[in-house]
Design a protein around this motif. Sequence first.
Motif, PDB file in Angstrom:
ATOM      1  N   VAL A 140       0.830  -1.208   0.000  1.00  0.00           N
ATOM      2  CA  VAL A 140       0.000   0.000   0.000  1.00  0.00           C
ATOM      3  C   VAL A 140       0.865   1.259   0.000  1.00  0.00           C
ATOM      4  CG1 VAL A 140      -1.648   1.361   1.356  1.00  0.00           C
ATOM      5  CG2 VAL A 140      -1.998  -1.098   1.060  1.00  0.00           C
ATOM      6  N   VAL A 141       1.860   1.291   0.865  1.00  0.00           N
ATOM      7  CA  VAL A 141       2.718   2.472   0.964  1.00  0.00           C
ATOM      8  C   VAL A 141       3.467   2.708  -0.347  1.00  0.00           C
ATOM      9  CG1 VAL A 141       4.769   3.430   2.104  1.00  0.00           C
ATOM     10  CG2 VAL A 141       2.957   2.378   3.465  1.00  0.00           C
ATOM     11  N   VAL A 142       4.051   1.663  -0.902  1.00  0.00           N
ATOM     12  CA  VAL A 142       4.797   1.789  -2.159  1.00  0.00           C
ATOM     13  C   VAL A 142       3.873   2.253  -3.286  1.00  0.00           C
ATOM     14  CG1 VAL A 142       6.039   0.505  -3.947  1.00  0.00           C
ATOM     15  CG2 VAL A 142       6.590   0.138  -1.533  1.00  0.00           C
ATOM     16  N   ALA A 143       2.666   1.687  -3.355  1.00  0.00           N
ATOM     17  CA  ALA A 143       1.721   2.039  -4.421  1.00  0.00           C
ATOM     18  C   ALA A 143       1.249   3.493  -4.304  1.00  0.00           C
ATOM     19  CB  ALA A 143       0.521   1.100  -4.385  1.00  0.00           C
ATOM     20  N   ALA A 144       1.000   3.961  -3.081  1.00  0.00           N
ATOM     21  CA  ALA A 144       0.531   5.335  -2.893  1.00  0.00           C
ATOM     22  C   ALA A 144       1.577   6.341  -3.364  1.00  0.00           C
ATOM     23  CB  ALA A 144       0.181   5.578  -1.425  1.00  0.00           C
ATOM     24  N   PHE A 145       2.827   6.112  -3.014  1.00  0.00           N
ATOM     25  CA  PHE A 145       3.892   7.016  -3.468  1.00  0.00           C
ATOM     26  C   PHE A 145       4.132   6.881  -4.971  1.00  0.00           C
ATOM     27  CE2 PHE A 145       5.113   7.279   1.063  1.00  0.00           C
ATOM     28  CZ  PHE A 145       5.321   8.644   1.162  1.00  0.00           C
ATOM     29  N   ILE A 191      -5.181   5.743  -5.223  1.00  0.00           N
ATOM     30  CA  ILE A 191      -5.237   4.275  -5.379  1.00  0.00           C
ATOM     31  C   ILE A 191      -6.521   3.707  -4.789  1.00  0.00           C
ATOM     32  CG2 ILE A 191      -2.720   4.053  -5.431  1.00  0.00           C
ATOM     33  CD1 ILE A 191      -2.857   2.919  -2.566  1.00  0.00           C
ATOM     34  N   GLN A 192      -7.124   4.451  -3.888  1.00  0.00           N
ATOM     35  CA  GLN A 192      -8.425   4.051  -3.361  1.00  0.00           C
ATOM     36  C   GLN A 192      -9.504   4.251  -4.426  1.00  0.00           C
ATOM     37  OE1 GLN A 192      -9.789   6.335   0.095  1.00  0.00           O
ATOM     38  NE2 GLN A 192     -10.393   4.434   1.098  1.00  0.00           N
ATOM     39  N   ALA A 193      -9.355   5.327  -5.213  1.00  0.00           N
ATOM     40  CA  ALA A 193     -10.346   5.657  -6.234  1.00  0.00           C
ATOM     41  C   ALA A 193     -10.170   4.847  -7.515  1.00  0.00           C
ATOM     42  CB  ALA A 193     -10.279   7.157  -6.557  1.00  0.00           C
ATOM     43  N   ASN A 194      -8.938   4.541  -7.893  1.00  0.00           N
ATOM     44  CA  ASN A 194      -8.711   3.881  -9.181  1.00  0.00           C
ATOM     45  C   ASN A 194      -8.662   2.358  -9.106  1.00  0.00           C
ATOM     46  OD1 ASN A 194      -6.139   3.215  -8.203  1.00  0.00           O
ATOM     47  ND2 ASN A 194      -5.096   4.820  -9.369  1.00  0.00           N
ATOM     48  N   GLY A 195      -8.874   1.792  -7.922  1.00  0.00           N
ATOM     49  CA  GLY A 195      -8.957   0.346  -7.784  1.00  0.00           C
ATOM     50  C   GLY A 195      -7.669  -0.363  -7.438  1.00  0.00           C
ATOM     51  N   VAL A 196      -6.549   0.357  -7.376  1.00  0.00           N
ATOM     52  CA  VAL A 196      -5.266  -0.269  -7.052  1.00  0.00           C
ATOM     53  C   VAL A 196      -5.282  -0.829  -5.629  1.00  0.00           C
ATOM     54  CG1 VAL A 196      -2.798   0.152  -6.671  1.00  0.00           C
ATOM     55  CG2 VAL A 196      -3.930   1.081  -8.703  1.00  0.00           C
ATOM     56  N   LEU A 197      -5.876  -0.092  -4.689  1.00  0.00           N
ATOM     57  CA  LEU A 197      -5.946  -0.553  -3.301  1.00  0.00           C
ATOM     58  C   LEU A 197      -6.725  -1.854  -3.201  1.00  0.00           C
ATOM     59  CD1 LEU A 197      -5.181   0.189  -0.367  1.00  0.00           C
ATOM     60  CD2 LEU A 197      -7.383   1.365  -0.189  1.00  0.00           C
ATOM     61  N   GLU A 198      -7.822  -1.928  -3.918  1.00  0.00           N
ATOM     62  CA  GLU A 198      -8.627  -3.153  -3.931  1.00  0.00           C
ATOM     63  C   GLU A 198      -7.845  -4.313  -4.539  1.00  0.00           C
ATOM     64  OE1 GLU A 198     -12.948  -4.802  -5.597  1.00  0.00           O
ATOM     65  OE2 GLU A 198     -12.356  -2.711  -5.894  1.00  0.00           O
ATOM     66  N   GLN A 199      -7.078  -4.042  -5.584  1.00  0.00           N
ATOM     67  CA  GLN A 199      -6.269  -5.087  -6.218  1.00  0.00           C
ATOM     68  C   GLN A 199      -5.219  -5.633  -5.261  1.00  0.00           C
ATOM     69  OE1 GLN A 199      -4.669  -3.294  -9.783  1.00  0.00           O
ATOM     70  NE2 GLN A 199      -6.700  -2.822 -10.588  1.00  0.00           N
ATOM     71  N   ARG A 222      -5.054  -9.495  -4.007  1.00  0.00           N
ATOM     72  CA  ARG A 222      -3.830 -10.279  -4.219  1.00  0.00           C
ATOM     73  C   ARG A 222      -3.311 -10.860  -2.911  1.00  0.00           C
ATOM     74  NH1 ARG A 222      -1.057  -6.555  -6.284  1.00  0.00           N
ATOM     75  NH2 ARG A 222       0.373  -6.028  -4.605  1.00  0.00           N
ATOM     76  N   ARG A 223      -3.368 -10.076  -1.842  1.00  0.00           N
ATOM     77  CA  ARG A 223      -2.844 -10.529  -0.549  1.00  0.00           C
ATOM     78  C   ARG A 223      -3.826 -11.424   0.196  1.00  0.00           C
ATOM     79  NH1 ARG A 223       2.549 -10.439   0.281  1.00  0.00           N
ATOM     80  NH2 ARG A 223       3.448  -8.617  -0.756  1.00  0.00           N
ATOM     81  N   PHE A 224      -5.123 -11.127   0.070  1.00  0.00           N
ATOM     82  CA  PHE A 224      -6.142 -11.879   0.811  1.00  0.00           C
ATOM     83  C   PHE A 224      -7.249 -12.319  -0.150  1.00  0.00           C
ATOM     84  CE2 PHE A 224      -4.644  -8.291   3.529  1.00  0.00           C
ATOM     85  CZ  PHE A 224      -3.767  -9.019   4.315  1.00  0.00           C
ATOM     86  N   PRO A 225      -6.951 -13.243  -1.049  1.00  0.00           N
ATOM     87  CA  PRO A 225      -7.908 -13.604  -2.104  1.00  0.00           C
ATOM     88  C   PRO A 225      -9.224 -14.185  -1.599  1.00  0.00           C
ATOM     89  CG  PRO A 225      -6.049 -15.155  -2.027  1.00  0.00           C
ATOM     90  CD  PRO A 225      -5.680 -13.992  -1.157  1.00  0.00           C
ATOM     91  N   SER A 226      -9.209 -14.775  -0.412  1.00  0.00           N
ATOM     92  CA  SER A 226     -10.450 -15.396   0.082  1.00  0.00           C
ATOM     93  C   SER A 226     -11.261 -14.473   0.988  1.00  0.00           C
ATOM     94  CB  SER A 226     -10.090 -16.671   0.869  1.00  0.00           C
ATOM     95  OG  SER A 226      -9.321 -16.353   2.019  1.00  0.00           O
ATOM     96  N   GLN A 227     -10.771 -13.249   1.190  1.00  0.00           N
ATOM     97  CA  GLN A 227     -11.447 -12.334   2.099  1.00  0.00           C
ATOM     98  C   GLN A 227     -12.088 -11.184   1.323  1.00  0.00           C
ATOM     99  OE1 GLN A 227     -11.866 -12.814   5.298  1.00  0.00           O
ATOM    100  NE2 GLN A 227     -10.561 -14.620   5.431  1.00  0.00           N
ATOM    101  N   PRO A 228     -13.336 -10.827   1.659  1.00  0.00           N
ATOM    102  CA  PRO A 228     -13.987  -9.708   0.960  1.00  0.00           C
ATOM    103  C   PRO A 228     -13.327  -8.382   1.301  1.00  0.00           C
ATOM    104  CG  PRO A 228     -15.315 -10.423   2.834  1.00  0.00           C
ATOM    105  CD  PRO A 228     -14.206 -11.411   2.694  1.00  0.00           C
ATOM    106  N   VAL A 229     -13.387  -7.460   0.363  1.00  0.00           N
ATOM    107  CA  VAL A 229     -12.845  -6.119   0.581  1.00  0.00           C
ATOM    108  C   VAL A 229     -13.856  -5.320   1.386  1.00  0.00           C
ATOM    109  CG1 VAL A 229     -12.038  -4.002  -0.505  1.00  0.00           C
ATOM    110  CG2 VAL A 229     -11.548  -6.222  -1.558  1.00  0.00           C
ATOM    111  N   VAL A 230     -13.397  -4.710   2.481  1.00  0.00           N
ATOM    112  CA  VAL A 230     -14.266  -3.912   3.346  1.00  0.00           C
ATOM    113  C   VAL A 230     -13.936  -2.442   3.130  1.00  0.00           C
ATOM    114  CG1 VAL A 230     -14.994  -3.420   5.695  1.00  0.00           C
ATOM    115  CG2 VAL A 230     -14.384  -5.759   5.044  1.00  0.00           C
ATOM    116  N   ASP A 231     -14.930  -1.654   2.729  1.00  0.00           N
ATOM    117  CA  ASP A 231     -14.702  -0.217   2.514  1.00  0.00           C
ATOM    118  C   ASP A 231     -14.550   0.516   3.832  1.00  0.00           C
ATOM    119  OD1 ASP A 231     -14.876  -0.497  -0.218  1.00  0.00           O
ATOM    120  OD2 ASP A 231     -17.063  -0.252  -0.216  1.00  0.00           O
TER     121      ASP A 231
END
Length: 270
Positions: free
Chosen positions: A62-67, A249-257, A261-270
Amino acid sequence: MRSAKMNSSKWQSRPMLLMCLLYLLAPSTVAALETRETMTILAEDAAPPWSEHDGTGYANDVVVAAFKEMAVDVQLKVVPYARCKYMVLNGTNIACFNMSWSPEFEGKIKLAAQPIFTVNNDIFEQVDAPLPKPSKGTCTLPPGTVVGSVRDYEYSTQATALRSAGIVFESAESDGQNLQKLAARRLSAALIVTNDLEAKDQKAKLAGTEEAVRFAFSCGVVTATIGFSLTHPDGLRALKIYEEGYRRIQANGVLEQIHIRRFPSQPVVD
């Protein structure tokens, strides 16, 4: 014949024109690469699945992607949390993660507005020497109980309140160390950071203590994020860059991706 020679000369000149164009563009391309900023950020070394000892983990991504979204390259320096925290407190580094708010940060560290993750502060006990169960929703232990904690971690208000109730805290470098000490009966209890994405006994399994220790009861939750030094000359500027990058990255879907990738079996919680 004249027409053929002219066409041949025309085609032969094109590679030369292309080379000239590349020659003219090259300085600006090199300049653009040279002006891309790089920052060194401190990452905690023993907080799976958020930050692993090898520099990987959800929070690291997350940190690397945001920067990166803001055209800033991040070099992660993986260190024990105590060092991570104090290098930012004294202004020798720009930022550290994963941090939770503590009164000692006032005027020295500013946390990003958005948490990266939420964790539980849980009390673990020995299977063969269970602790007295507190009433539902409370976090209490008998006075004099020796509880293992991680050096310089920020815990929930419920957990830290145990100190004023006569509970003795003994610090170690990681949750895994405390679980091993608990299993060896060198502690009466251990204050362990868990999360809702993994089984409660995940850290006990990693520490090889799942047969000897177990979850007893909860002592609240805390949010964790990246903290920026207010005494470092680039601290506030880096905070603004990160927060705008996180928003993107929250708006463009990168955070969700990253989450998928890290937790494929867990739903994304907003």
